[in-house]
Design a protein around this motif. Structure first.
Motif, PDB file in Angstrom:
ATOM      1  N   ASN A  71       0.362  -0.729  -0.258  1.00 48.10           N
ATOM      2  CA  ASN A  71       0.341   0.237   0.261  1.00 48.10           C
ATOM      3  C   ASN A  71       0.688   1.232  -0.070  1.00 48.10           C
ATOM      4  O   ASN A  71       0.153   3.111   0.284  1.00 48.10           O
ATOM      5  N   ARG A  72       2.441   1.336   0.047  1.00 42.48           N
ATOM      6  CA  ARG A  72       2.872   2.318  -0.616  1.00 42.48           C
ATOM      7  C   ARG A  72       4.489   1.262  -0.725  1.00 42.48           C
ATOM      8  O   ARG A  72       4.160   0.601   0.168  1.00 42.48           O
ATOM      9  N   PHE A  73       5.761   2.646  -1.055  1.00 40.18           N
ATOM     10  CA  PHE A  73       6.985   1.523  -1.750  1.00 40.18           C
ATOM     11  C   PHE A  73       7.804   2.438  -0.785  1.00 40.18           C
ATOM     12  O   PHE A  73       7.683   4.151  -0.861  1.00 40.18           O
ATOM     13  N   ARG A  74       8.583   1.891  -1.070  1.00 38.43           N
ATOM     14  CA  ARG A  74       9.828   2.404  -0.134  1.00 38.43           C
ATOM     15  C   ARG A  74      11.248   2.491  -0.759  1.00 38.43           C
ATOM     16  O   ARG A  74      11.625   0.876  -1.066  1.00 38.43           O
ATOM     17  N   VAL A  75      11.808   3.395  -1.269  1.00 39.54           N
ATOM     18  CA  VAL A  75      13.881   3.081  -2.390  1.00 39.54           C
ATOM     19  C   VAL A  75      14.468   3.953  -1.417  1.00 39.54           C
ATOM     20  O   VAL A  75      14.273   4.965  -0.746  1.00 39.54           O
ATOM     21  N   VAL A  76      15.290   2.562  -0.657  1.00 43.12           N
ATOM     22  CA  VAL A  76      16.305   3.153   0.193  1.00 43.12           C
ATOM     23  C   VAL A  76      17.701   2.756  -0.003  1.00 43.12           C
ATOM     24  O   VAL A  76      17.844   1.491  -0.339  1.00 43.12           O
ATOM     25  N   ILE A  77      18.500   4.069  -0.420  1.00 41.25           N
ATOM     26  CA  ILE A  77      19.392   3.968  -0.820  1.00 41.25           C
ATOM     27  C   ILE A  77      20.750   4.307   0.711  1.00 41.25           C
ATOM     28  O   ILE A  77      20.618   5.105   1.521  1.00 41.25           O
ATOM     29  N   ASP A  78      21.944   3.233  -0.167  1.00 42.55           N
ATOM     30  CA  ASP A  78      22.991   3.131   0.971  1.00 42.55           C
ATOM     31  C   ASP A  78      24.432   3.598   0.378  1.00 42.55           C
ATOM     32  O   ASP A  78      24.755   2.230   0.028  1.00 42.55           O
ATOM     33  N   ARG A  79      25.068   4.051   0.684  1.00 38.72           N
ATOM     34  CA  ARG A  79      25.959   4.620   0.537  1.00 38.72           C
ATOM     35  C   ARG A  79      27.229   4.782   1.289  1.00 38.72           C
ATOM     36  O   ARG A  79      28.112   4.586   1.210  1.00 38.72           O
ATOM     37  N   SER A  80      27.241   3.769   2.256  1.00 45.04           N
ATOM     38  CA  SER A  80      28.214   3.815   3.307  1.00 45.04           C
ATOM     39  C   SER A  80      28.474   3.092   3.621  1.00 45.04           C
ATOM     40  O   SER A  80      30.283   2.723   3.934  1.00 45.04           O
ATOM     41  N   GLY A  81      28.645   1.821   2.541  1.00 45.86           N
ATOM     42  CA  GLY A  81      29.450   0.953   2.416  1.00 45.86           C
ATOM     43  C   GLY A  81      30.339   0.613   1.123  1.00 45.86           C
ATOM     44  O   GLY A  81      30.180   1.642   0.520  1.00 45.86           O
ATOM     45  N   LYS A  82      31.730  -0.661   1.272  1.00 43.06           N
ATOM     46  CA  LYS A  82      32.072   0.120  -0.192  1.00 43.06           C
ATOM     47  C   LYS A  82      31.190   0.102  -1.580  1.00 43.06           C
ATOM     48  O   LYS A  82      31.682   0.642  -2.212  1.00 43.06           O
TER      49      LYS A  82
END
Length: 157
Positions: free
Chosen positions: A120-131
């Protein structure tokens, strides 16, 4: 010295200071180490075919969420990053747990079937903390985010 000359000298000195400070202001800003963008589901009754569900655009890239609609109901949502469709990956890319937790994704998260991402909702999580930076797409079911697809990103994206 006349007042007009003093004012003119001060004006020139101020303009020089602003001109010298501009390169510092124009420095390239880096993307955040951890970010998330949320999208709404499409309304029931949409025409069959592919429907745009959401768009987010910044200087760092473009995220689109699209839905496949059959019989007026969305049967599958997917993300498009910078014009490239991201389908479900067999093994989700490893993301930093702390980034996911900070974006309200409970761990461990459930995985949705390939080609059947709903919510019923959507989320894009962007993680740039790793290699290797990653983008992960989730659909909300009840109070829990369920994984749909993900991909690694280029370092500059």
């Amino acid at each position: 010295m006349p007042l007009s000359r003093l004012f003119g000298a001060a004006l020139i000195a101020g303009a020089a200071t602003i001109a010298l400070a501009q390169p510092a202001l124009a420095q390239k800003k880096e993307p955040p180490a951890c970010g998330a963008v949320s999208f709404r589901a499409i309304a029931p009754g949409a025409p069959d075919g592919e429907t745009d569900a959401g768009l987010y655009k910044s200087r760092f890239g473009k995220i689109e969420v699209k839905a496949e609609v059959k019989g007026g109901q969305a049967t599958n949502y997917y993300m498009v990053l910078n014009g490239k469709r991201i389908d479900a990956s067999a093994n989700p890319p490893k993301a930093a747990d702390s980034c996911l937790k900070s974006k309200s994704v409970k761990l461990p998260y459930q995985k949705q079937a390939a080609g059947a991402c709903t919510g019923n909702r959507f989320r894009v999580v962007i993680d740039r903390s790793g290699k290797q930076p990653v983008a992960l797409f989730f659909g909300l079911h009840g109070d829990d985010w369920a994984y749909c697809s993900g991909t690694t990103l280029d370092k500059g994206a």
